[in-house]
Design an enzyme around this catalytic site. Structure first.
Site, PDB file in Angstrom:
ATOM      1  N   PRO A   1       0.819  -1.215   0.000  1.00 46.67           N
ATOM      2  CA  PRO A   1       0.000   0.000   0.000  1.00 46.67           C
ATOM      3  C   PRO A   1       0.854   1.266   0.000  1.00 46.67           C
ATOM      4  O   PRO A   1       1.963   1.288   0.541  1.00 46.67           O
ATOM      5  CB  PRO A   1      -0.809  -0.118   1.295  1.00 46.67           C
ATOM      6  CG  PRO A   1      -0.844  -1.583   1.595  1.00 46.67           C
ATOM      7  CD  PRO A   1       0.471  -2.116   1.125  1.00 46.67           C
ATOM      8  N   PHE A   2       0.321   2.317  -0.634  1.00 48.40           N
ATOM      9  CA  PHE A   2       0.946   3.630  -0.670  1.00 48.40           C
ATOM     10  C   PHE A   2       2.315   3.614  -1.353  1.00 48.40           C
ATOM     11  O   PHE A   2       3.168   4.434  -1.071  1.00 48.40           O
ATOM     12  CB  PHE A   2       1.073   4.219   0.746  1.00 48.40           C
ATOM     13  CG  PHE A   2      -0.205   4.204   1.519  1.00 48.40           C
ATOM     14  CD1 PHE A   2      -1.284   4.983   1.122  1.00 48.40           C
ATOM     15  CD2 PHE A   2      -0.350   3.383   2.633  1.00 48.40           C
ATOM     16  CE1 PHE A   2      -2.476   4.954   1.833  1.00 48.40           C
ATOM     17  CE2 PHE A   2      -1.544   3.358   3.342  1.00 48.40           C
ATOM     18  CZ  PHE A   2      -2.626   4.152   2.944  1.00 48.40           C
ATOM     19  N   ARG A   3       2.527   2.622  -2.236  1.00 48.59           N
ATOM     20  CA  ARG A   3       3.807   2.480  -2.960  1.00 48.59           C
ATOM     21  C   ARG A   3       4.989   2.218  -2.030  1.00 48.59           C
ATOM     22  O   ARG A   3       6.142   2.517  -2.350  1.00 48.59           O
ATOM     23  CB  ARG A   3       4.072   3.717  -3.843  1.00 48.59           C
ATOM     24  CG  ARG A   3       2.967   3.970  -4.864  1.00 48.59           C
ATOM     25  CD  ARG A   3       3.322   5.091  -5.818  1.00 48.59           C
ATOM     26  NE  ARG A   3       2.218   5.369  -6.713  1.00 48.59           N
ATOM     27  CZ  ARG A   3       1.969   4.719  -7.854  1.00 48.59           C
ATOM     28  NH1 ARG A   3       2.781   3.735  -8.224  1.00 48.59           N
ATOM     29  NH2 ARG A   3       0.941   5.045  -8.614  1.00 48.59           N
ATOM     30  N   LEU A   4       4.717   1.652  -0.857  1.00 40.58           N
ATOM     31  CA  LEU A   4       5.786   1.290   0.080  1.00 40.58           C
ATOM     32  C   LEU A   4       6.175  -0.169  -0.167  1.00 40.58           C
ATOM     33  O   LEU A   4       6.091  -1.026   0.708  1.00 40.58           O
ATOM     34  CB  LEU A   4       5.308   1.504   1.523  1.00 40.58           C
ATOM     35  CG  LEU A   4       4.776   2.906   1.831  1.00 40.58           C
ATOM     36  CD1 LEU A   4       4.281   2.992   3.267  1.00 40.58           C
ATOM     37  CD2 LEU A   4       5.858   3.951   1.575  1.00 40.58           C
TER      38      LEU A   4
END
Length: 213
Positions: free
Chosen positions: A188-191
């Site tokens: 999620p969230f490009r993490l």
């Protein structure tokens, strides 16, 4: 209310199912097995990147037809665009992307031809129509029309109405022996989670590094 996870309580960045792995081929085997269950088409499909004589990158989708500790194997015509480029510069990059799992694997390494015995053994497993097509196709060469290709297929088929079809002399395979393999998993969230295995040469041990997304 949104189902998206809150940034105040993000999902943990460590994904122990793969970031703890110490050897890339066993991990690749696990991911491929999962992709085989979830991907609707060609879980063994991979993008193959090469460069031409001017250093211009070239990429296309091919099918991986085998892998082991020595590398990843695929087959095609030796005189094709990819074949000519690999002969001139025997290095390549691969990309496996499994959208259903939100995962990808990047491979960079050295390329070598498979043995005649390996090529013969794999060609014998192909459907007869695909074997005939390998004889009829002058891969990457200009084609006058679809009808001309169908005529060539019919001519080859007429020669092999009975019995097996031998492997064409200009058709074989290559093995990409990796020097780098990177495993990427969407978060999620490009993490995202990323780990890279690297070695100086095929005889050296692997080292592993975790990478920023």
């Amino acid at each position: 209310m949104s189902d998206a996870p809150s940034m105040k309580h993000p999902i943990g960045l460590t994904s122990g199912d793969f970031t703890a792995a110490e050897e890339p081929f066993a991990l690749f085997s696990e991911w491929l097995a999962e992709a085989t269950k979830s991907e609707p088409n060609d879980p063994n499909g991979m993008a193959l990147a090469t460069v031409d004589e001017d250093g211009l990158p070239d990429v296309r989708m091919v099918l991986m037809k085998g892998f082991d500790a020595d590398g990843f194997v695929f087959y095609s015509h030796l005189a094709s665009q990819k074949g000519r480029e690999l002969t001139a510069n025997p290095k390549a990059a691969l990309l496996f992307h499994w959208k259903s799992l939100r995962r990808q694997i990047r491979v960079r390494g050295l390329v070598s031809p498979v043995t005649e015995a390996e090529a013969d053994a794999y060609f014998a497993t192909r459907p007869k129509q695909a074997q005939i097509g390998a004889w009829a196709s002058k891969q990457s060469e200009p084609l006058e029309s679809r009808f001309a290709f169908e005529q060539a297929i019919a001519a080859v088929a007429a020669k092999h109405l009975v019995g097996s079809v031998p492997r064409p002399p200009g058709w074989s395979g290559w093995r990409v022996t990796p020097l780098r393999i990177e495993f990427w998993h969407d978060r999620p969230f490009r993490l995202h989670d990323r780990i890279e295995f690297r070695r100086a040469d095929p005889a050296s041990p692997w080292t592993k590094t975790r990478l920023y997304p």
